[in-house]
Design a protein around this motif. Structure first.
Motif, PDB file in Angstrom:
ATOM      1  N   THR A 105      10.405 -10.495 -50.789  1.00 17.13           N
ATOM      2  CA  THR A 105      10.057 -11.922 -50.789  1.00 17.13           C
ATOM      3  C   THR A 105       8.611 -12.128 -50.370  1.00 17.13           C
ATOM      4  N   GLN A 130       7.443 -17.809 -42.605  1.00 17.41           N
ATOM      5  CA  GLN A 130       8.762 -17.930 -43.224  1.00 17.41           C
ATOM      6  C   GLN A 130       8.846 -19.266 -43.947  1.00 17.41           C
ATOM      7  N   THR A 138      14.159 -21.859 -47.595  1.00 15.71           N
ATOM      8  CA  THR A 138      14.868 -20.726 -48.187  1.00 15.71           C
ATOM      9  C   THR A 138      15.157 -19.610 -47.200  1.00 15.71           C
ATOM     10  N   ARG A 166      13.149 -17.295 -46.610  1.00 11.67           N
ATOM     11  CA  ARG A 166      12.438 -16.097 -47.085  1.00 11.67           C
ATOM     12  C   ARG A 166      11.195 -15.840 -46.241  1.00 11.67           C
ATOM     13  N   THR A 209      15.399 -13.510 -44.945  1.00 14.55           N
ATOM     14  CA  THR A 209      15.390 -12.671 -46.137  1.00 14.55           C
ATOM     15  C   THR A 209      14.046 -11.980 -46.298  1.00 14.55           C
ATOM     16  N   GLU A 213      14.467  -9.466 -51.904  1.00 14.54           N
ATOM     17  CA  GLU A 213      15.027 -10.397 -52.873  1.00 14.54           C
ATOM     18  C   GLU A 213      16.186  -9.743 -53.631  1.00 14.54           C
ATOM     19  N   THR A 235      22.734 -16.094 -48.774  1.00 15.92           N
ATOM     20  CA  THR A 235      21.924 -17.324 -48.812  1.00 15.92           C
ATOM     21  C   THR A 235      22.626 -18.478 -48.112  1.00 15.92           C
TER      22      THR A 235
END
Lengths: 583, 196
Positions: free
Chosen positions: A226, A256, A260, A262, A443, A446, A461
């Protein structure tokens, strides 16, 4: 000759004949049945060659498809000393031609070959040079030395060097995974070598149709992170510049995405260059990984945000709840808490407690929740457990004896001492608050991309609600007031954007129950605060030239300003809410 | 065949069968037996020639096929070697491209050419023309690389920046020393890399 002797002779001959026949028969069975496989293998071995088919380890890409780790072939060049010493091209002549290509000393090459022959006149194996790249290999081939042979072996290059080197990790000399996602996601990346056996003619050409057995190689799959490589570089470069300026022992910065979960950038200083691991391994072994995951620390005041959000969510306080914050606060149970600087009693609201970063104020308000309640919130925010990333060597931090803290720890854990968190865990706390109270799994990967383009091993998720949307929003509002009214306000403000931040300056434990003189200064924040998109956390360990969270301000500012422009975030268009700090 | 042979003939006395009374159960067996002259006159050499010729043709054909197959094997071997060389070239160029497009290198080149990022974003609001932020020019030496490039990349050791490349007068090439990979390897000697 009588008839009897004649008959006897005939019988004898027949017997002999049978005996010879029996011998032949036994030998035939022996060859054709008993030893058939061995003999066949021997025969094949004389004309057939087995050749490995190298499987290619998967590549690693960033979120935008930029290559972070690439599989390449490197070549080992081997000499046959036995042939070299009798060849028309002498080792001396070859060494003169080869040395400029390999960068070796010609005398060393000659010594290696002559030495091998002196030791064993039948020596067929002496490494000339290991791991040359394709260009050098081609040049060595072009020298055309008849007693050299070559073997290719898979290797790894990292085109961006130390950019994300802390996350990508590296492999060893035999291409075995050793650190970072190379290690933790090895199941996705690893390849399996195949092999084939075929027959070849005297001049080495494959005899048509002679391939005997073939086990196909299985290539590894690609890994997609990510991380945004260009952002990662910017954060690393900025972090390194200020970490050096302030004399920090080490530093981390985490970016971050709020909506999401990520991780867009996880910077560590110092960072390993996976192309040259030894340079880091000899100076700082901890820098071979990512301290943002592997080095838990007592977070200090950035943690007050979590306590404040817990109070709001439980409904036992509002941003305007007042408390008289003195310099010192003691409890009947024996806890003794004081603020960092002496001050007269202040009548602070919860917002004011955050702005002044008052330990005594936060301790008094924090007591409105039971230890169990606060422990429950900490766990819900993801503390005391590894993140969903599962990074190699990741530490979960510790919540001490929680929820059965002793009296001192019970208060200390309200303002981030007596427990440890990693930089990524701190980012996750702020992500939760920016995302309306819903914590999303952290995360980094990915997924694992198969050759047909589908992503597998997708990260979780599903978010979990930690605090109510109202509590989360009110906490961010308070943090906005910290950003605009705190002592770093001018240094961290970015024109056009609302920002929410909290600083921390935490004394670090000495490991024997006490505290050292060294501090870990940190800053965590969200922007744009009206609709949070990014979390940025910055931590500097023991910045001797500026031992306060002021050292983190320029890093936060530069990284956040870069983020907001690079990701084309529309300016806020509104001002931060005005909250009372005193009552 | 001549029509004479088709004419019915008397059965000659069999040399194998002893003369005697004919067996009543057997039907008389009559067959055409050519005379010695006729037998000799048959074109046996033609058949032999055809057979030998066919065999020869077959063997020649097989030989030719075999030659073609082994020739194909050499062609495959040559092409495979060439493919390997080409793959090496691709790998080398990919590696060069990778290191040259790394952000450290691009940023250093940009800065060397006088491009400095401005860490102070300023916005113009279209609705009312308001300027958000205080415009300030980015000055040389104030960019993110002010303290030098601090993100290591071992692959860039010895790779010169665009501003450090030799002038065209010295070499004639526009950018000597940047692209290091060999050209198409099958077309002669690859150029020696100048950067490692």
């Amino acid at each position: 000759m009588t008839r009897r002797t004649a008959r006897r002779r005939t019988a004898l001959s027949a017997l002999l004949l049978l005996a010879v026949l029996a011998v032949f028969l036994v030998r035939l069975v022996d060859i054709q049945v008993v030893h058939a496989d061995t003999l066949n293998a021997q025969a094949e071995g004389k004309r057939s060659v087995e050749q490995p088919i190298l499987g290619v380890r998967g590549d690693i890409y960033d979120a935008n498809g930029v290559l972070l780790a690439d599989s390449v072939l490197r070549y080992d060049v081997v000499a046959s000393p036995r042939i070299a010493v009798t060849s028309k091209i002498t080792p001396e002549a070859a060494a003169v031609a080869l040395a400029p290509i390999t960068g070796q000393d010609p005398a060393a090459i000659v010594a290696a070959i002559r030495g091998a022959v002196a030791e064993n006149p039948d020596s067929d194996f002496a490494f000339l040079v290991k791991g040359v790249d394709a260009a050098q290999y081609q040049q060595i081939r072009d020298v055309d030395v008849p007693w050299l042979y070559y073997s290719a072996r898979p290797s790894r290059v990292y085109p961006n060097g130390a950019v994300a080197g802390n996350l990508v990790g590296f492999v060893g000399s035999e291409n075995q995974a050793q650190a970072g996602v190379e290690y933790s996601e090895d199941a996705c990346l690893a390849a399996t070598d195949g092999s084939e056996v075929y027959e070849r003619s005297a001049d080495g050409v494959r005899i048509p149709g002679s391939t005997l057995t073939t086990t196909p190689a299985v290539n590894g799959n690609d890994l997609v992170l990510t991380i945004d490589r260009d952002l990662q570089w910017f954060v690393q470069q900025t972090l390194a510049a200020y970490a050096q300026k302030f004399g920090a022992k080490w530093a981390t910065a985490v970016v971050q995405e709020v909506t999401t979960g990520r991780l867009l950038a996880v910077a560590d200083y110092p960072t390993v260059d996976p192309n040259d691991v030894n340079a880091t391994a000899s100076t700082d072994v901890s820098a071979l990984g990512s301290r943002a995951f592997t080095a838990p620390f007592e977070p200090g005041s950035t943690f007050k945000t979590l306590t404040a959000a817990s109070l709001l969510d439980a409904g036992v306080a509002t941003p305007g709840t007042g408390v008289v914050a003195g310099y010192r606060f003691t409890t009947p149970a024996g806890a003794d808490v004081n603020d960092s600087h002496w001050h007269a009693d202040q009548r602070l609201t919860l917002t004011g407690v955050l702005i002044e970063s008052s330990n005594t104020g936060m301790s008094q308000l924090g007591l409105r929740l039971s230890s169990e309640q606060r422990y429950g919130y900490m766990r819900a925010f993801g503390l005391g457990a590894d993140t969903e990333v599962g990074f190699g060597g990741e530490e979960s931090g510790t919540l001490g004896a929680g929820p059965d803290w002793d009296a001192q720890s019970d208060l200390a854990t309200m303002f981030g001492q007596g427990l440890t968190t990693t930089a990524v865990q701190v980012a996750s706390i702020y992500q939760t608050l920016g995302n309306g109270g819903v914590r999303l799994p952290v995360t980094l990967v990915e997924g694992c991309r198969l050759p047909d383009g589908t992503l597998t091993d997708l990260p979780p998720t599903e978010g979990t609600r930690v605090v109510s949307p109202e509590a989360a929003r009110a906490t961010v509002d308070m943090l906005e007031n910290v950003a605009t009214k705190g002592w770093l306000a001018t240094q961290i403000s970015i024109d056009g954007y609302r920002i929410a931040t909290k600083t921390g300056t935490a004394q670090q434990p000495d490991g024997q129950g006490g505290y050292t003189d060294s501090y870990l200064v940190s800053l965590a924040g969200l922007a744009p605060a009206d609709a949070p998109r990014f979390v940025v956390t910055v931590s500097l360990a023991d910045p001797v030239n500026m031992n306060s969270s002021g050292a983190t301000a320029p890093i936060f500012h530069d990284v956040m300003a870069h983020l907001l422009t690079a990701y084309s975030v529309v300016p806020s268009g509104s001002g931060s809410p005005e909250l009372a700090t005193t009552y | 065949m001549s029509t004479a042979l088709a004419a019915p003939l008397r059965r000659p006395p069999s040399p194998l069968r002893p003369q005697g009374p004919a067996l009543p159960s057997r039907a008389p067996h009559i067959e055409i037996v050519p005379v010695r002259a006729q037998r000799r006159a048959r074109p046996r050499a033609v058949y032999a020639g055809v057979v030998v010729g066919s065999l020869g043709a077959l063997m020649t054909g097989q030989l030719l096929l075999s030659i073609a197959v082994s020739d194909g094997a050499y062609t495959i071997d040559r092409l495979q070697t060439e493919q390997k060389a080409q793959a090496r070239t691709v790998q080398q160029l990919t590696e060069d491209l990778g290191r040259l497009s790394s952000p450290q290198f691009l940023a250093q080149n940009a800065e060397a050419l006088g491009m400095v990022p401005n860490a102070n974003p300023v916005w113009l609001r279209m609705s009312d023309g308001a300027v958000i932020g205080a415009p300030a020019p980015a000055r040389a030496g104030t960019g993110v690389l002010a303290a030098g490039s601090l993100v290591a990349n071992d692959l860039l050791a010895g790779v010169p920046l665009v501003t450090e490349l030799g002038t065209p007068a010295s070499g004639g090439d526009a950018a000597p020393g940047v692209v290091t990979g060999p050209q198409v390897a099958s077309q002669g000697q690859p150029p020696a890399p100048t950067t490692r």
